[in-house]
Structures are given as C-alpha cells and as structure tokens.
Write an enzyme that holds these catalytic residues in place. Structure first.
Site, PDB file in Angstrom:
ATOM      1  N   SER A   1    -118.822  37.297  15.317  1.00 22.58           N
ATOM      2  CA  SER A   1    -118.752  35.991  14.665  1.00 22.58           C
ATOM      3  C   SER A   1    -118.285  34.867  15.574  1.00 22.58           C
ATOM      4  O   SER A   1    -118.252  33.712  15.137  1.00 22.58           O
ATOM      5  CB  SER A   1    -117.848  36.075  13.423  1.00 22.58           C
TER       6      SER A   1
ATOM      7  N   LYS B   1    -120.625  31.926  15.709  1.00 20.55           N
ATOM      8  CA  LYS B   1    -120.604  30.766  14.820  1.00 20.55           C
ATOM      9  C   LYS B   1    -120.040  29.533  15.515  1.00 20.55           C
ATOM     10  O   LYS B   1    -120.242  28.408  15.036  1.00 20.55           O
ATOM     11  CB  LYS B   1    -119.816  31.101  13.551  1.00 20.55           C
TER      12      LYS B   1
ATOM     13  N   SER C   1    -115.871  32.710   7.854  1.00 18.56           N
ATOM     14  CA  SER C   1    -116.864  33.330   8.738  1.00 18.56           C
ATOM     15  C   SER C   1    -118.077  33.776   7.923  1.00 18.56           C
ATOM     16  O   SER C   1    -118.571  34.901   8.044  1.00 18.56           O
ATOM     17  CB  SER C   1    -116.261  34.523   9.495  1.00 18.56           C
TER      18      SER C   1
ATOM     19  N   LYS D   1    -111.467  30.957  16.726  1.00 17.11           N
ATOM     20  CA  LYS D   1    -112.269  31.817  15.854  1.00 17.11           C
ATOM     21  C   LYS D   1    -112.049  33.291  16.112  1.00 17.11           C
ATOM     22  O   LYS D   1    -111.796  33.702  17.244  1.00 17.11           O
ATOM     23  CB  LYS D   1    -113.750  31.466  16.099  1.00 17.11           C
TER      24      LYS D   1
END
Length: 455
Positions: free
Chosen positions: A63, A66, A123, A225
């Site tokens: 993720s 992203k 997420s 993140k």
C-alpha cells in the site's frame, strides 16, 4: 568492524559508536534472516543517506503504492482539474476491490478530500481505483501514468500495475525509490502533507481509524504511510522531526506490524544520534552505513514541520485498528483473490525460497486435537520471534474454525537460521479444506497463506 577517526582534536563518542556498531550487527542479522527486508534513513534537508540496507533491491510496495496515487491526485488539484469537494463516481469494478476498503457502493460518489483521507488512513483499495478511473480513465492507463511519473521523479526501479498495491508480480520498487516518492510528496505538496498525519476521519456518520501507530507512539513522527501484502511483509514510510532536524525512513519486509514499528523507531533514534554527532564533528565511522545522497529538488525545505495539521476532529480518540487484523469483510465480500497466493513470475519468490533451508530438524509444538486424517496441507497465519505468540495466534485461528475443521491441529514450526523465527500453522488438512479455511480466516480479519505442510 567499525572504527573511529578523531576530527579537530576531539575524542570519539564511544557510547554512540557502540550504539551504531550494534545497529550494524542487528541489521546484518535482520537482513540474513528475512529476504524481504530493506531499509533506508535520509536526512531530509541535506539528502544524506544515514543508513541503507538492500536499498536498491527489488521489493513489493504494497500500500505504499497509494503514495503515488496521491501524488498524481495532488498534481490534479494543483492544476485545477480537480477540487477537494468534487465528487468522484464509483464504478462496479472499483467497488469490487478486496479489503482493506471503504466499501463504497457502485453508482455512488465520494468527494476528493474524503478519498484522500481514505487512501492515507484506511488504505482503501476500492477508493484507490475510484481515483485511478477519475484521473486516468481506467486502472491500466492510470498505472502507466504512475510509472511515467516515477521515471520523471527519478524512481528508476519502480513499475506500477495498479493504484492500490494489491498483489501483482510485476509491481515492484525499492526502498530508495519509495524514499524518493516520500520526499517529493513532502516537498512538492507541503499544503497537503497534513493529511499524512491524520489517524481518523468521518464517513457517513462513522469514525474510520487508521493503521499507522507510529504517529501516536513515536515522538516527532508526523506522517506518511503503512503497507502490507503477504509477499512484501509489513512496510512503512515515516517522517519525524527532532531538535529541528527532519529524517525520512522507509522499512520493508517486517514480520509483523509491531516488529516493523519497533525497528523503524530504532532506525530513527540512531539516525538522529548519528546526525547530531556528525554536526558536532565528534567522529565519523570509517565503515559508513551508506555514504551516498538522495537527489533532492533545488529548493529543499528546512527541517521544520512541512505543514501544520489542521485542528483534529472533535470526536474522542478511538483505538486504532491493527494492521494485522484488518476490518472483517462482510459475508458477501469477494473471496481471497488468486493473485494473493503468488505468481510463477514472482521475482522475489526464489529469493525467499532460498532463505528457507529444507531438511533441517525443527521444533514442533502441537496442541488442540489429535490428527484424525492424513491431510498434507495447512494454513499459515503468521511468523513470530516468540513461540508463545505463534502458538497464541494459531490457537485463535483454530478456535474460529472449530466447527468447520474438527481434524485440524496447531503446529508451531521453528525455522532454522541466525534469528529465531516460529511459524504459526493449522495443519492436517486436505487442499480444499485449507483453501476454505484461509478464505474463512480472511473474512474474519486474519491474514493467512495456504501451504503444503508435507515437508
């Protein structure tokens, strides 16, 4: 061996030298025991790389992908082709993406600002596709846009195939490239950086909580993140400020979210120590961790916080959801995607397989039911440095499947190697039972992997 050189007539800082020597030993052991592992620590103002381990080796972004989806969305906001209040339509394909997700409904819409929060905090894989389709027309075209932007930013070893980080053997990166992306997000879009410090947001009357515990638990951490798929391990990109200095670090391949966070905190602690000693001119380690620099934009910012976050939401704090136990899917959700089981073209699989010696004696701890069948398949639910933690998680999985698999038994396998590692498994299943069991566990919020237990 780490040696020290006296500079300007000063004696070496012995305590700090031992700290850094210990870090070298620790990270050497970590890299040997875990082929998914990679890490980098960068001084944001100077671009100096304070530490690097496997920094240019192929890894899966999960993720962290992203962040690039958000980079392109921030570009669109700056170019005024998007606005924070613009509604983005939700297609049936976007709505069908597997968890972690916001469960947006096909035919509905979601405002851009809410989409940003859903990508950073939740997420949300479904929302990532909503953004991709709004900016690129399709997921495939948007992935090409992402890869082109990666090349433009100097991320030469990164290829994107989707906007969310769901398993794809062709979607690969390095920690150096992810550090480059993190730096560019901070430096190119300081006005939007505050979103990366958020830990919750409101959606349709509910408070949605996030996965990034470092924001609460590490002093000075203010954003970026987390990410996880089975093939990547637990990833995180973190920026933190201490005494006016900002460091950026990326860690990939953690065995658990908790161990990843602990390691990130250790890397940042030692990075701040090393940077402060370097500033004082006390000493320089001859066996430098890296010695290179990250390429920064011409106008690198100071170490002061990139942007002040807005006033927090008025709702009371809510306990953060664990990345190891994501929000359970509804019973009507999609089954576990086949891609999650890996790919024959997986560039990391051979490396991982080579790190797991076969034919060695192993320690097995069994509990629960005696075997009543001869199934050679199983379900692996985690890997831990503590056998009690492995046993506990496997027991939880067994309890959840109690009525379905009365012949299953818990099996804790010690993996030979320089670092103790215990795999938590349910074994004594046939292949169909194992596949069904793993799907059931995923729906219950537990990660798992179907394995051939007959070795």
């Amino acid at each position: 061996m780490v040696t020290a050189i006296t500079i300007s007539g000063r004696r070496p800082a012995v305590t700090a030298l031992w700290l850094l020597a210990g870090l070298v030993m620790l990270l050497s052991t970590t890299a040997q025991a875990n082929p998914r592992y990679a890490a980098i620590v960068v001084d944001v103002e100077s671009g100096e790389v304070l530490h690097a381990a496997n920094a240019d080796e192929t890894r899966y972004p999960a993720s962290l992908t992203k962040m690039m989806t958000l980079y392109l969305l921030f570009e669109a906001l700056e170019g005024r082709s998007m606005s924070l209040d613009r509604p983005l339509p939700v297609s049936s394909y976007a709505a069908s993406r597997p968890a972690s997700k916001l469960y947006v409904k096909a035919g509905s819409s979601i405002p851009v600002e809410t989409a940003i929060q859903a990508l950073v905090i939740k997420s949300a894989n479904d929302v990532a596709v909503v953004v991709a389709e709004a900016l690129g027309g399709s997921e495939e075209h948007f992935a090409r846009m992402m890869t082109a932007k990666a090349r433009e930013l100097g991320m030469t070893r990164t290829t994107f195939r989707n906007p969310n980080g769901l398993p794809d053997a062709g979607q690969t990166t390095t920690v150096r490239d992810m550090a480059t992306l993190s730096l560019r997000l901070m430096q190119d879009f300081p006005q939007y950086y505050h979103y990366f410090s958020r830990t919750r947001f409101n959606w349709k009357g509910k408070t949605i909580t996030g996965h990034n515990r470092l924001l609460d638990n590490y002093p000075g951490a203010d954003g970026l993140k987390t990410g996880f798929i089975r093939a990547s391990g637990f990833n995180v990109a973190t920026s933190a400020v201490r005494n006016g200095r900002r460091l950026l670090s990326v860690v990939m391949g953690g065995f658990t979210a908790a161990s990843r966070d602990t390691h990130m905190a250790d890397l940042l602690d030692r990075g701040f120590v090393r940077a402060s000693l370097y500033d004082r001119g006390d000493w320089v380690a001859a066996a430098d961790f890296s010695g290179d620099y990250m390429r920064l934009p011409d106008a690198a910012p100071t170490a002061a916080p990139v942007a002040s976050p807005p006033t927090p939401d008025p709702e009371p704090a809510v306990q953060l959801a664990s990345l190891e136990a994501p929000e359970p899917r509804p019973s009507t959700s999609d089954p576990l995607p086949e891609a999650a089981q890996g790919s024959a073209n997986d560039p990391i699989r051979e490396l991982i397989a080579g790190s797991e010696p076969q034919g060695h004696a192993s320690t097995r701890t069994q509990q629960r039911l005696e075997p009543v069948g001869d199934g050679g398949w199983g379900v692996q639910v985690g890997a831990f440095s503590d056998p009690d933690n492995a046993r506990h998680l496997a027991g939880r999985a067994a309890d959840r499947l109690d009525r379905e698999l009365t012949n299953a038994r818990v099996d804790v396998l010690e993996v030979p190697g320089p670092q103790q590692l215990f795999r938590a498994r349910l074994v004594n299943l046939d292949e169909n039972q194992a596949q069904r069991a793993c799907r059931s566990l995923v729906q219950e919020g537990m990660d798992c992997m179907v394995i051939d237990a007959g070795f």
